[in-house]
Design an enzyme around this catalytic site. Structure first.
Site, short mmCIF file in Angstrom:
data_model
loop_
_atom_site.label_atom_id
_atom_site.label_comp_id
_atom_site.label_asym_id
_atom_site.label_seq_id
_atom_site.Cartn_x
_atom_site.Cartn_y
_atom_site.Cartn_z
N ARG A 1 32.75 100.42 57.37
CA ARG A 1 32.73 100.17 55.92
C ARG A 1 33.49 101.24 55.12
O ARG A 1 33.86 102.29 55.64
CB ARG A 1 31.30 100.06 55.38
CG ARG A 1 30.52 98.88 55.92
CD ARG A 1 29.20 98.71 55.17
NE ARG A 1 28.46 97.55 55.66
CZ ARG A 1 27.27 97.16 55.20
NH1 ARG A 1 26.70 97.85 54.23
NH2 ARG A 1 26.67 96.10 55.69
N ASN B 1 33.94 98.51 62.47
CA ASN B 1 32.95 97.51 62.06
C ASN B 1 33.06 97.28 60.56
O ASN B 1 33.03 98.24 59.78
CB ASN B 1 31.54 97.98 62.40
CG ASN B 1 30.47 97.02 61.90
OD1 ASN B 1 30.35 95.90 62.39
ND2 ASN B 1 29.69 97.44 60.92
N GLU B 2 33.22 96.04 60.16
CA GLU B 2 33.25 95.68 58.74
C GLU B 2 34.27 96.51 57.97
O GLU B 2 33.98 97.03 56.89
CB GLU B 2 31.85 95.80 58.14
CG GLU B 2 30.86 94.85 58.79
CD GLU B 2 29.44 94.95 58.25
OE1 GLU B 2 29.18 95.83 57.41
OE2 GLU B 2 28.60 94.15 58.67
N ASN B 3 35.45 96.64 58.55
CA ASN B 3 36.50 97.42 57.90
C ASN B 3 37.17 96.67 56.75
O ASN B 3 38.09 97.20 56.11
CB ASN B 3 37.55 97.85 58.93
CG ASN B 3 36.93 98.64 60.06
OD1 ASN B 3 36.79 98.13 61.17
ND2 ASN B 3 36.53 99.86 59.79
#
Length: 832
Positions: free
Chosen positions: A401, A437-439
């Site tokens: 994130r 993850n969730e970039n």
């Protein structure tokens, strides 16, 4: 009897006992190794604030100068700053510096040897001091690192303070800092706490002058499992003296029998050099069912100054078929997975080895053969257990994130990727290196540039393949980067954040067709342990199907936005069981699926969910934060395990409700071929198990209950084996209005703890069995509430589950009063 989570199947228990016996034999064969490495667990002091400098940690205190400001507390390692405040409903969790101190008795047995401190992980920035000399620093809370304290110790031992003030011991001071920092990963926007402290083991190590800093063991085998090779490489430190040295290598098979050995002379030099390459004909293959592990023993040097190292390796062949399933050793293996955060009730990230072992064993007993370690490199203990239990692994760096930072940020990400791969390279369980993850989630920086994120993702992908060409790379939820990595997992949360759970297969198939290699990690839903429902799927009626099953910005909020189960559902264990049940039945009919991983195994703390029924907890686990299984645990067992089991839904449901004479569903989760149900002594027939007969694979009955107490029993058969389970509960036919009063009573005294239970009733005194009111417990006098644990029975502020909630406490009879209150209702006090 029903198989309990802590009861190991006989075959698994035998394998674990054999492995333990072999480890004991190894320790006996190399007794010197036990003397060269010591966990530093006891005799620590800690203060959760900054000091003016390291001198404040070591300055003399004694007669005439008794003050020690600030006040230090005695602790044991591993230790986390945030053991309690991460789930305290009234405060933000602490993010800042903290100091640890102890004194070492340093006695290196090696002439010209090195004395090292080996950190298995510390959060998040760490500085290390011997007396007042800074000997090392590290940035990053999850990779391992080592500090050489040889010279600093030798210099301090020459001082007057060593003999007089410290009486022959060496002061060690460590500053850890988990302050918010945008130029660090992971982001503070992440859905987990960025913990501080020495929350993994710290080791004091002695090494001879000639020692390896890394042993790389690459075990390979062809798809047929016939031709195996083991390539060994050694890395020496920069301080090594160049010159020849004798060495030997032995390879032992999984039973401890020597199968190959080699002796030679090596020219020692800084950097990586080749040791030897073995050819192994028809090696015993590593797999989740039979996790065969070979042992490599390397000795460098001779006599008392020799360096010895052992590594476990496994021969296995992995392949993610393009547009197809996952293959292990030439056969399809459906990856049946879950996730793990390093988090536990009362200790946060500071889980001990027995805790970790229990957690991983519970996963294996649930039927797991795959785990994604979210969202950071985890303890070597976890990876060793994955190797020995037979659990394949996706391990990733904490680029999670927030977007993409600058050069310092990017250098940390690359360093952590390099460390993760080099430190865990030898583990046969690892099949995937995760890069992010969730970039696609912005927020940490004014700029959010997709092309720059793509460019950096490409750098990480190339670096991973450079360091390890034998494993795959992967990311989750960043569609504009999905073509870069080898394996991609999109966001599919059918029946929770978007859509309904019956859309799962269709949504997965659509995503599968858009990438080279598809793996579905993260699916599931929240459940408040102890909350059950007679009509769990009601919220689905509010949701329009066909609008997508992904997670979007704001979906995790409990307020606003479109209809979704995560906001409008009841958060009952009943609903989650239905969702899990549907997903698992569908996965059995998806031959192209490589696998899926439920998110997560255990409830964990998070700073971004203050309004959840247990504040600051992500409650999607199938066990609570203290290992207490929820009902969904047994749904997984019924699909994924072979050891016969049977579990009637509702062990934590003391009161069911409905009309008199109404037929109510009883569900049995079992992997047996057939089961017979008995209600109050009467048989309601035998049902055959059929995984496609939803719910509970056909093992469901509609039966009447009697008002008052009911007894339900199931007898399930698998061939000649029989297992059974039983529950009892009260059936309430009285209707209720809104909550009008609270009660509080003691329900148990056991092992020095008192349990009290609060209940909500309407104005006519009928228990409100669907009440989800907020309840808050408090205590006066002697004693202590067992709160801030992040569990349904260990939180002083908690939503009711079916009009009730419990909490435990330490009480002194006649001196303790406990209270409970709920908005709009009079508080109730109970003197104990």
């Amino acid at each position: 009897m029903k198989q309990k989570p802590h009861d190991l199947p006989t075959a698994t228990l035998c394998k674990m006992l054999l492995a333990l016996a072999w480890l004991v034999l190894l320790a006996c064969a190399h007794p010197a190794r036990a003397q060269r490495r010591q966990r530093l667990i006891t005799d620590w002091e800690f203060v959760r604030q900054d000091l003016g400098g390291v001198w404040e940690a070591v300055r003399p205190v004694g007669p005439g100068n008794p003050e020690s400001v600030p006040l230090w507390e005695r602790v044991a390692l591993p230790h986390c700053f945030n053991a309690r405040d991460a789930v305290d409903p009234a405060v933000n969790y602490y993010q800042g510096p903290g100091w640890y101190r102890t004194q070492l008795a340093v006695q290196n047995p090696y002439a010209q040897g090195r004395t090292l401190l080996h950190f298995e992980g510390a959060g998040q920035k760490t500085d290390v001091y011997i007396y007042t000399t800074k000997v090392g620093s590290h940035v990053g809370g999850y990779d391992e690192w080592t500090v050489d304290i040889t010279e600093a110790v030798a210099n301090f031992q020459k001082t007057e303070a060593y003999q007089k003030q410290f009486q022959g011991r060496v002061p060690l001071s460590i500053r850890c800092d988990n302050s918010r920092d945008l130029e660090m990963i992971p982001s503070d926007l992440s859905d987990f706490n960025v913990y501080g402290g020495l929350y993994r083991y710290l080791n004091l190590e002695y090494q001879p002058a000639l020692a390896l800093s890394r042993l790389s063991a690459k075990a390979e085998v062809d798809k047929a499992g016939k031709a195996g090779t083991l390539t060994l490489k050694a890395t020496f430190s920069e301080t090594i003296a160049a010159g020849p040295a004798p060495y030997s290598v032995r390879l032992l098979d999984p039973r401890g029998k020597p199968v190959a050995q080699f002796k030679g002379t090596i020219a020692t030099q800084a950097g990586e050099i080749n040791l030897h390459k073995f050819t192994v004909k028809s090696p015993r293959l590593w797999s989740p069912d039979v996790p065969q592990l070979y042992t490599v023993q390397v000795t460098v040097g001779t006599g008392a100054q020799a360096y010895e190292q052992s590594e476990k390796v496994g021969f296995r062949h992995i392949e993610f078929v393009e547009r197809g399933p996952f293959m292990l050793n030439g056969q399809r293996l459906l990856l049946r997975g879950t996730h793990r955060h390093e988090d536990h009730a009362g200790v946060a990230a500071a889980m001990t080895e027995p805790m970790i072992r229990r957690e991983m064993t519970m996963m294996k007993q649930m039927g797991v053969n795959f785990i994604r370690l979210g969202h950071y490199q985890q303890s070597r203990i976890v990876l060793n257990l994955c190797d020995s239990l037979g659990i394949t692994v996706w391990e990733e760096i904490p680029w999670c994130r927030g977007g993409l930072g600058g050069p310092v940020y990017q250098a940390q990400a690359k360093r952590m990727l390099r460390n993760m791969i080099t430190q865990h390279y030898n583990h046969p369980s690892i099949i995937i290196w995760g890069l992010g993850n969730e970039n696609d989630w912005p927020g940490d920086f004014p700029e959010f540039d997709k092309q720059k994120i793509r460019a950096f993702m490409t750098e990480l992908n190339d670096l991973s393949h450079q360091l390890d060409a034998s494993r795959y790379t992967a990311i989750r939820r960043c569609d504009f980067c999905k073509d870069i990595v080898d394996v991609y997992s999109p966001s599919i949360w059918a029946g929770w954040y978007r859509g309904i759970y019956t859309e799962y297969k269709e949504a997965s198939r659509k995503e599968f067709e858009g990438v080279k290699r598809f793996l579905h990690v993260e699916w599931g839903g929240d459940s408040h342990a102890g909350r059950h429902s007679e009509n769990p799927d009601n919220a689905l009626a509010k949701i329009t199907a066909g609008k997508g099953a992904d997670e979007r910005s704001g979906d995790a909020s409990l307020f606003g936005g479109s209809a979704r189960v995560s906001k409008d559902g009841d958060w009952s264990e009943t609903y989650l069981c239905n969702l899990v049940d549907w997903h698992l039945k569908e996965q059995e009919t998806m031959p192209w699926l490589s696998g899926a991983a439920y998110w997560p195994f255990k409830d964990f703390s998070t700073p971004v969910r203050p309004d959840n029924p247990v504040p600051y907890m992500n409650q999607k686990g199938v066990v609570e934060r203290d290992f207490t299984p929820k009902e969904a645990y047994y749904v997984f067992q019924s699909y994924w395990t072979a050891q016969p089991m049977a579990h009637i839904y509702g062990h934590g449901w003391p009161v069911r409700w409905g009309d008199e004479g109404e037929l109510k569903m009883v569900k049995v989760y079992s992997n047996c071929l057939e089961a017979e149900l008995f209600v109050n002594g009467k048989s309601y027939g035998v049902r055959k198990r059929n995984s496609q007969d939803f719910p509970a694979a056909g093992l469901h009955w509609n039966v009447p209950f009697v008002a008052g107490q009911n007894q339900v029993r199931v007898v399930a058969k698998q061939g000649k084996q029989t297992v059974q389970d039983d529950i009892s509960f009260r059936y309430q036919t009285q209707k209720w209005g809104k909550p009008a009063k609270l009660t509080l009573e003691k329900t148990a005294d056991a092992q020095g703890l008192t349990t009290v239970e609060a209940k909500l009733y309407d104005a006519q005194g009928v228990q409100c069995l669907d009440a989800a009111s907020w309840l808050e417990f408090s205590l006066a006098g002697a004693g202590q509430l067992l709160d801030d644990l992040g569990t349904s029975s260990g939180s002083r502020k908690v939503q009711a589950y079916n009009g009730r909630a419990i909490i435990r406490l330490q009480a002194t009879p006649g001196q303790t009063t406990v209270a409970v209150q709920s908005p709009g209702l009079p508080a109730v006090l109970l003197a104990l």
